[in-house]
Write a protein that holds these residues in place. Structure first.
Motif, PDB file in Angstrom:
ATOM      1  N   ALA A 100       0.836  -1.201   0.000  1.00  0.00           N
ATOM      2  CA  ALA A 100       0.000   0.000   0.000  1.00  0.00           C
ATOM      3  C   ALA A 100       0.871   1.251   0.000  1.00  0.00           C
ATOM      4  O   ALA A 100       1.719   1.436   0.881  1.00  0.00           O
ATOM      5  CB  ALA A 100      -0.920  -0.005   1.209  1.00  0.00           C
ATOM      6  N   SER A 101       0.664   2.115  -0.990  1.00  0.00           N
ATOM      7  CA  SER A 101       1.499   3.306  -1.125  1.00  0.00           C
ATOM      8  C   SER A 101       1.233   4.334  -0.041  1.00  0.00           C
ATOM      9  O   SER A 101       1.968   5.322   0.082  1.00  0.00           O
ATOM     10  CB  SER A 101       1.279   3.946  -2.505  1.00  0.00           C
ATOM     11  N   THR A 102       0.182   4.119   0.759  1.00  0.00           N
ATOM     12  CA  THR A 102      -0.097   5.036   1.866  1.00  0.00           C
ATOM     13  C   THR A 102       0.847   4.804   3.043  1.00  0.00           C
ATOM     14  O   THR A 102       0.905   5.611   3.963  1.00  0.00           O
ATOM     15  CB  THR A 102      -1.554   4.845   2.350  1.00  0.00           C
ATOM     16  N   GLU A 103       1.585   3.705   3.007  1.00  0.00           N
ATOM     17  CA  GLU A 103       2.553   3.416   4.070  1.00  0.00           C
ATOM     18  C   GLU A 103       3.778   4.317   3.938  1.00  0.00           C
ATOM     19  O   GLU A 103       4.069   4.846   2.856  1.00  0.00           O
ATOM     20  CB  GLU A 103       2.997   1.951   4.002  1.00  0.00           C
ATOM     21  N   GLN A 104       4.502   4.475   5.026  1.00  0.00           N
ATOM     22  CA  GLN A 104       5.777   5.192   4.972  1.00  0.00           C
ATOM     23  C   GLN A 104       6.743   4.430   4.063  1.00  0.00           C
ATOM     24  O   GLN A 104       6.663   3.210   3.934  1.00  0.00           O
ATOM     25  CB  GLN A 104       6.378   5.298   6.375  1.00  0.00           C
ATOM     26  N   LEU A 105       7.669   5.145   3.445  1.00  0.00           N
ATOM     27  CA  LEU A 105       8.626   4.508   2.543  1.00  0.00           C
ATOM     28  C   LEU A 105       9.429   3.422   3.259  1.00  0.00           C
ATOM     29  O   LEU A 105       9.685   2.350   2.697  1.00  0.00           O
ATOM     30  CB  LEU A 105       9.571   5.560   1.956  1.00  0.00           C
ATOM     31  N   GLN A 106       9.821   3.715   4.524  1.00  0.00           N
ATOM     32  CA  GLN A 106      10.569   2.702   5.276  1.00  0.00           C
ATOM     33  C   GLN A 106       9.743   1.419   5.430  1.00  0.00           C
ATOM     34  O   GLN A 106      10.272   0.304   5.337  1.00  0.00           O
ATOM     35  CB  GLN A 106      10.948   3.229   6.670  1.00  0.00           C
ATOM     36  N   SER A 107       8.455   1.571   5.674  1.00  0.00           N
ATOM     37  CA  SER A 107       7.584   0.409   5.851  1.00  0.00           C
ATOM     38  C   SER A 107       7.430  -0.367   4.547  1.00  0.00           C
ATOM     39  O   SER A 107       7.389  -1.597   4.552  1.00  0.00           O
ATOM     40  CB  SER A 107       6.207   0.860   6.358  1.00  0.00           C
ATOM     41  N   LEU A 108       7.346   0.350   3.430  1.00  0.00           N
ATOM     42  CA  LEU A 108       7.227  -0.318   2.132  1.00  0.00           C
ATOM     43  C   LEU A 108       8.466  -1.161   1.839  1.00  0.00           C
ATOM     44  O   LEU A 108       8.369  -2.318   1.405  1.00  0.00           O
ATOM     45  CB  LEU A 108       7.026   0.717   1.024  1.00  0.00           C
ATOM     46  N   VAL A 109       9.635  -0.579   2.092  1.00  0.00           N
ATOM     47  CA  VAL A 109      10.876  -1.324   1.865  1.00  0.00           C
ATOM     48  C   VAL A 109      10.923  -2.548   2.776  1.00  0.00           C
ATOM     49  O   VAL A 109      11.290  -3.654   2.351  1.00  0.00           O
ATOM     50  CB  VAL A 109      12.106  -0.428   2.114  1.00  0.00           C
ATOM     51  N   ALA A 110      10.530  -2.361   4.036  1.00  0.00           N
ATOM     52  CA  ALA A 110      10.540  -3.483   4.991  1.00  0.00           C
ATOM     53  C   ALA A 110       9.585  -4.590   4.550  1.00  0.00           C
ATOM     54  O   ALA A 110       9.914  -5.777   4.646  1.00  0.00           O
ATOM     55  CB  ALA A 110      10.167  -2.972   6.384  1.00  0.00           C
ATOM     56  N   MET A 111       8.401  -4.215   4.052  1.00  0.00           N
ATOM     57  CA  MET A 111       7.430  -5.218   3.597  1.00  0.00           C
ATOM     58  C   MET A 111       7.988  -6.031   2.434  1.00  0.00           C
ATOM     59  O   MET A 111       7.855  -7.258   2.389  1.00  0.00           O
ATOM     60  CB  MET A 111       6.121  -4.530   3.179  1.00  0.00           C
ATOM     61  N   ILE A 112       8.604  -5.345   1.497  1.00  0.00           N
ATOM     62  CA  ILE A 112       9.168  -6.034   0.329  1.00  0.00           C
ATOM     63  C   ILE A 112      10.269  -6.986   0.764  1.00  0.00           C
ATOM     64  O   ILE A 112      10.318  -8.153   0.351  1.00  0.00           O
ATOM     65  CB  ILE A 112       9.703  -5.010  -0.686  1.00  0.00           C
ATOM     66  N   MET A 113      11.164  -6.516   1.626  1.00  0.00           N
ATOM     67  CA  MET A 113      12.294  -7.345   2.034  1.00  0.00           C
ATOM     68  C   MET A 113      11.854  -8.516   2.913  1.00  0.00           C
ATOM     69  O   MET A 113      12.437  -9.600   2.854  1.00  0.00           O
ATOM     70  CB  MET A 113      13.330  -6.497   2.762  1.00  0.00           C
TER      71      MET A 113
END
Length: 374
Positions: free
Chosen positions: A109-122
């Protein structure tokens, strides 16, 4: 087909960046095809957080590339060693998936913080890597156990299971006597036949029996008093005759055959399941890789061009052997973006440019690439 798709992010000036790049690279010079990649409106955060994310993305991008390639190799190995097969990504070929890319809001979800997006992907990629290791270990163990039993049933007389060869009629087993089964190289069989009685003081005379022979070895039965077994075996070893450790047990042989049949069935089942999983896992890893690459370009572009966001991300598929000409074309188009860095100096200075990490060459535009399966 190109080995990689290029991603070029540049600011919108008098015309949109994607339109300008397409006009120059594709329409005017015919160096490759160009399209626009739509990006959602990400939550930018602070400058410090962007710098931190940029450094992390440089490392994470390499990690995901390696894991994605590893999954592809595993799938190809399971598919019979074919180097031309590539799993689908979200039901499409890799190239078509990239060209038609849309940000997957359900997964990331693009509404998440960028740090959270990277963490989710990893986290997703780490799970795939852990699952790959576990499945590969289990599959390898089953294959090795299967191979061990197959060697016993299909190898030479030196390794082949004697359960399928020796029958009750070959065995003499009493309280004081035992049957020893000796494998002799055919080049030495005459010597063995003439001298076996001298291999121990307690060898029963005229007890030699040829059980089976093949092109390389012969299997003999010799009856020895149990008190003389160690002497007989030691003398055989000295002359390089192989005494097989064997106890006649028809039930044990049947059990061994059942185990082999079960391992063959298990290996086939595991291979089918592992192949299906690898196919899906590669697609998931590739999706994660593309999303991570786009995040990296976005972060570097914000660091390079500032806020508000006024840049576009272009996807370029270079025509064969046209990469250098595309570089020259883009360099001419965006030379003015170099600013005071155009007189920069050494590599150490370039590393301090916002949005440029030490693992990448500096260009006046933000650049990254999506490797395509070869």
């Amino acid at each position: 087909m190109a080995k990689a798709f290029w991603m070029v992010a540049a600011p919108n000036e008098r015309v949109a960046a994607s339109t300008r790049v397409q006009e120059e690279v594709e329409t005017r010079h015919q160096l490759g095809s160009v399209s626009k990649i739509s990006m959602p409106t990400f939550r930018v955060g602070t400058l410090d957080s962007l710098m931190s994310i940029s450094d992390r993305l440089a490392k994470d991008s390499k990690t995901v590339e390696v894991i994605t390639e590893r999954l592809l190799r595993q799938y190809r190995e399971l598919a019979g060693g074919r180097d031309d097969v590539v799993p689908l990504v979200d039901g499409k070929e890799c190239v078509k998936y990239i060209r038609a890319f849309e940000w997957d809001e359900a997964r990331f979800a693009s509404t998440e913080q960028l740090q959270s997006l990277v963490a989710m992907i990893m986290e997703q990629v780490a799970r795939l890597e852990d699952d790959l290791k576990m499945r590969a270990t289990d599959y390898t163990a089953t294959k090795q156990a299967k191979s061990t039993l197959e060697r016993k049933s299909q190898g030479t007389l030196m390794t082949k299971s004697l359960g399928a060869i020796v029958t009750q009629s070959h065995v003499v087993e009493t309280e004081h006597m035992s049957s020893e089964f000796v494998v002799v190289n055919n080049n030495n069989k005459d010597e063995f036949v003439s001298s076996y009685e001298s291999l121990g003081k307690l060898v029963v005379p005229r007890s030699l029996l040829l059980v089976l022979h093949d092109n390389e070895f012969s299997l003999y039965r010799v009856i020895v008093f149990k008190k003389g077994l160690e002497e007989f075996r030691a003398n055989c070893r000295e002359r390089r005759y192989n005494v097989r450790e064997f106890k006649y047990d028809p039930e044990a042989f049947e059990l061994e055959q059942d185990q082999l049949e079960q391992l063959v069935a298990d290996a086939d089942t595991q291979a089918d399941a592992f192949t299906a999983w690898s196919e899906t896992a590669y697609g998931d890893a590739f999706v994660s890789l593309v999303h991570l690459k786009i995040l990296r370009v976005f972060v570097e572009s914000v660091l390079r061009y500032g806020l508000p966001v006024n840049f576009e991300l272009c996807l370029i598929a270079p025509n064969p052997k046209q990469e250098a000409r595309i570089r020259m074309c883009l360099a001419d188009m965006y030379a003015h973006l170099l600013g005071h860095w155009s007189s920069g100096g050494d590599t150490g200075d370039e590393q301090m440019i916002p949005g440029v990490t030490s693992d990448k060459e500096f260009y006046p535009y933000v650049f990254d690439s999506i490797p395509l399966p070869s």
